[in-house]
Design a protein around this motif. Structure first.
Motif, PDB file in Angstrom:
ATOM      1  N   TYR A  21       3.684  22.128   0.709  1.00  0.00           N
ATOM      2  CA  TYR A  21       2.123  22.443   0.765  1.00  0.00           C
ATOM      3  C   TYR A  21       1.754  22.678  -0.652  1.00  0.00           C
ATOM      4  CZ  TYR A  21       3.685  22.624   5.624  1.00  0.00           C
ATOM      5  OH  TYR A  21       4.490  22.234   6.719  1.00  0.00           O
ATOM      6  N   GLY A  22       2.564  22.392  -1.758  1.00  0.00           N
ATOM      7  CA  GLY A  22       2.135  22.802  -3.171  1.00  0.00           C
ATOM      8  C   GLY A  22       3.258  23.068  -3.824  1.00  0.00           C
ATOM      9  N   ALA A  23       2.894  23.792  -4.992  1.00  0.00           N
ATOM     10  CA  ALA A  23       4.176  23.961  -6.198  1.00  0.00           C
ATOM     11  C   ALA A  23       5.241  24.946  -5.556  1.00  0.00           C
ATOM     12  CB  ALA A  23       3.637  24.367  -7.578  1.00  0.00           C
ATOM     13  N   ARG A  24       4.756  25.731  -4.701  1.00  0.00           N
ATOM     14  CA  ARG A  24       5.722  26.644  -4.096  1.00  0.00           C
ATOM     15  C   ARG A  24       5.823  26.916  -2.695  1.00  0.00           C
ATOM     16  NH1 ARG A  24       9.551  28.493  -7.738  1.00  0.00           N
ATOM     17  NH2 ARG A  24       9.619  30.366  -6.855  1.00  0.00           N
ATOM     18  N   GLN A  25       5.254  26.273  -1.838  1.00  0.00           N
ATOM     19  CA  GLN A  25       5.155  26.164  -0.216  1.00  0.00           C
ATOM     20  C   GLN A  25       5.943  25.352   0.154  1.00  0.00           C
ATOM     21  OE1 GLN A  25       3.767  28.798   1.114  1.00  0.00           O
ATOM     22  NE2 GLN A  25       3.506  29.699  -1.040  1.00  0.00           N
ATOM     23  N   VAL A  26       7.312  25.550   0.825  1.00  0.00           N
ATOM     24  CA  VAL A  26       7.937  24.480   1.492  1.00  0.00           C
ATOM     25  C   VAL A  26       8.340  25.133   2.827  1.00  0.00           C
ATOM     26  CG1 VAL A  26       8.698  23.350  -0.563  1.00  0.00           C
ATOM     27  CG2 VAL A  26      10.069  25.370   0.208  1.00  0.00           C
ATOM     28  N   SER A  27       8.579  24.127   3.723  1.00  0.00           N
ATOM     29  CA  SER A  27       9.200  24.569   5.188  1.00  0.00           C
ATOM     30  C   SER A  27      10.417  23.416   5.521  1.00  0.00           C
ATOM     31  CB  SER A  27       7.890  24.787   6.105  1.00  0.00           C
ATOM     32  OG  SER A  27       7.364  23.468   6.240  1.00  0.00           O
ATOM     33  N   LEU A  28      10.891  24.005   6.386  1.00  0.00           N
ATOM     34  CA  LEU A  28      12.069  23.033   6.913  1.00  0.00           C
ATOM     35  C   LEU A  28      11.565  21.967   8.128  1.00  0.00           C
ATOM     36  CD1 LEU A  28      15.163  22.261   7.130  1.00  0.00           C
ATOM     37  CD2 LEU A  28      15.307  24.032   8.848  1.00  0.00           C
ATOM     38  N   VAL A  29      11.824  20.764   8.035  1.00  0.00           N
ATOM     39  CA  VAL A  29      11.448  19.847   9.135  1.00  0.00           C
ATOM     40  C   VAL A  29      12.779  19.534   9.839  1.00  0.00           C
ATOM     41  CG1 VAL A  29      10.659  17.723   9.702  1.00  0.00           C
ATOM     42  CG2 VAL A  29       9.505  18.917   7.776  1.00  0.00           C
ATOM     43  N   ASP A  30      13.706  19.263   9.130  1.00  0.00           N
ATOM     44  CA  ASP A  30      15.065  18.665   9.827  1.00  0.00           C
ATOM     45  C   ASP A  30      16.139  18.690   8.817  1.00  0.00           C
ATOM     46  OD1 ASP A  30      16.444  17.115  12.143  1.00  0.00           O
ATOM     47  OD2 ASP A  30      16.681  15.957  10.388  1.00  0.00           O
ATOM     48  N   VAL A  31      17.242  18.887   9.201  1.00  0.00           N
ATOM     49  CA  VAL A  31      18.652  18.953   8.301  1.00  0.00           C
ATOM     50  C   VAL A  31      19.753  18.437   9.120  1.00  0.00           C
ATOM     51  CG1 VAL A  31      19.124  21.242   8.715  1.00  0.00           C
ATOM     52  CG2 VAL A  31      19.882  19.918   6.515  1.00  0.00           C
ATOM     53  N   ARG A  32      20.372  17.535   8.647  1.00  0.00           N
ATOM     54  CA  ARG A  32      21.760  16.913   9.219  1.00  0.00           C
ATOM     55  C   ARG A  32      22.780  16.429   8.491  1.00  0.00           C
ATOM     56  NH1 ARG A  32      18.705  12.561  12.951  1.00  0.00           N
ATOM     57  NH2 ARG A  32      17.372  14.185  12.953  1.00  0.00           N
ATOM     58  N   VAL A  33      23.757  16.146   8.703  1.00  0.00           N
ATOM     59  CA  VAL A  33      24.831  15.479   7.770  1.00  0.00           C
ATOM     60  C   VAL A  33      25.192  13.998   8.586  1.00  0.00           C
ATOM     61  CG1 VAL A  33      26.951  15.708   6.678  1.00  0.00           C
ATOM     62  CG2 VAL A  33      25.562  17.740   6.851  1.00  0.00           C
ATOM     63  N   ALA A  34      24.985  13.041   7.863  1.00  0.00           N
ATOM     64  CA  ALA A  34      25.655  11.770   8.459  1.00  0.00           C
ATOM     65  C   ALA A  34      26.976  11.736   7.970  1.00  0.00           C
ATOM     66  CB  ALA A  34      24.790  10.512   7.872  1.00  0.00           C
ATOM     67  N   ARG A  35      27.896  11.518   8.920  1.00  0.00           N
ATOM     68  CA  ARG A  35      29.350  11.372   8.483  1.00  0.00           C
ATOM     69  C   ARG A  35      30.117   9.823   8.935  1.00  0.00           C
ATOM     70  NH1 ARG A  35      31.276  16.989   8.901  1.00  0.00           N
ATOM     71  NH2 ARG A  35      29.641  18.241   9.436  1.00  0.00           N
ATOM     72  N   SER A  36      31.087   9.678   8.106  1.00  0.00           N
ATOM     73  CA  SER A  36      31.895   8.541   8.664  1.00  0.00           C
ATOM     74  C   SER A  36      33.317   8.702   8.429  1.00  0.00           C
ATOM     75  CB  SER A  36      31.665   7.379   7.707  1.00  0.00           C
ATOM     76  OG  SER A  36      31.782   7.489   6.174  1.00  0.00           O
ATOM     77  N   PRO A  37      34.047   8.469   9.149  1.00  0.00           N
ATOM     78  CA  PRO A  37      35.442   8.575   9.311  1.00  0.00           C
ATOM     79  C   PRO A  37      36.284   7.852   8.311  1.00  0.00           C
ATOM     80  CG  PRO A  37      35.212   7.257  11.227  1.00  0.00           C
ATOM     81  CD  PRO A  37      33.795   7.466  10.676  1.00  0.00           C
ATOM     82  N   ALA A  38      37.226   8.395   7.389  1.00  0.00           N
ATOM     83  CA  ALA A  38      38.036   7.777   6.507  1.00  0.00           C
ATOM     84  C   ALA A  38      38.672   6.506   6.900  1.00  0.00           C
ATOM     85  CB  ALA A  38      38.676   8.902   5.532  1.00  0.00           C
ATOM     86  N   GLU A  39      39.229   6.567   7.962  1.00  0.00           N
ATOM     87  CA  GLU A  39      40.048   5.616   8.406  1.00  0.00           C
ATOM     88  C   GLU A  39      39.168   4.123   8.705  1.00  0.00           C
ATOM     89  OE1 GLU A  39      39.094   7.949  12.265  1.00  0.00           O
ATOM     90  OE2 GLU A  39      39.697   8.421   9.988  1.00  0.00           O
TER      91      GLU A  39
END
Length: 212
Positions: A21-39
């Motif tokens: 909302y400006g230089a110092r105003q922020v708020s969380l909307v969403d956070v997640r981690v996309a994963r993929s198996p190494a195999e």
């Protein structure tokens, strides 16, 4: 302005969306981690990351995508995977007609904590405080993605003070002209110094990523 921060990784790709909302105003909307198996085969892993990214872009409709800039130090295999993820993120942003910004790890650390050499735990604590969260975002990739998004949010207000006013045409909400007398915070000053240093050395910095 809505910002999607991406901490690129093939095993774990942090995706953090915030509103600014400006230089110092922020708020969380969403956070997640996309994963993929190494195999899985690399192209299948990239598809999994791309599919999750498309979901986030479609659901939250960010105005800009901010990505951590990747540098090779010694783990070439890990960096190659990360670079591939950066590529699919940039492609997805291009298809959505979104601007893309890249930030080095020292820039992100300086912007969020005021210290370009901050430890990951320090960054996580500051992300928690800045976004007024009840607990630290986990895993670290999630916190890193949010830190990148916060850097982008604060970068807009600062860029006008370091001779890049034309960035407003790319959706840089919250930017302030030189004539406002806006004072930089210590963290923002550290960010400016980190950015100038990275540019002076051709944007070369050590890799700070965790295992990808």
């Amino acid at each position: 302005m809505r910002i999607l921060g991406v901490d690129p990784g093939l095993t774990r790709c942090g995706l953090g969306t915030i509103d600014s909302y400006g230089a110092r105003q922020v708020s969380l909307v969403d956070v997640r981690v996309a994963r993929s198996p190494a195999e899985l085969a690399p192209h299948k892993r990239l598809l999994m990351i791309a599919d999750e990214l498309d979901v986030v872009l479609d659901q939250f409709k960010p105005d800009v995508v901010a990505i951590e800039r990747v540098f090779a130090k010694d783990n070439v295999r890990s960096v190659t995977g990360v670079a591939q993820v950066v590529g699919i993120v940039m492609l997805a942003a291009a298809r959505a007609d979104l601007p893309v910004e890249l930030h080095t790890p020292p820039e992100v650390k300086a912007a969020v904590s005021g210290n370009g050499r901050a430890e990951k735990q320090q960054v996580q604590i500051m992300v928690q405080r800045i976004l007024r969260l009840q607990e630290r975002p986990k895993p670290a990739d999630a916190a890193d993605a949010l830190a990148i998004a916060i850097t982008q949010a604060w970068r807009g207000g600062q860029q006008s003070l370091i001779a890049e006013p034309d960035r407003t045409q790319h959706g840089g909400a919250g930017m302030l002209p030189r004539s406002t007398g806006y004072d930089l915070t210590p963290a923002q000053k550290m960010w400016a110094g980190a950015e100038r240093m990275s540019r002076r050395h051709g944007a070369v910095a050590p890799t700070e990523t965790s295992e990808q």
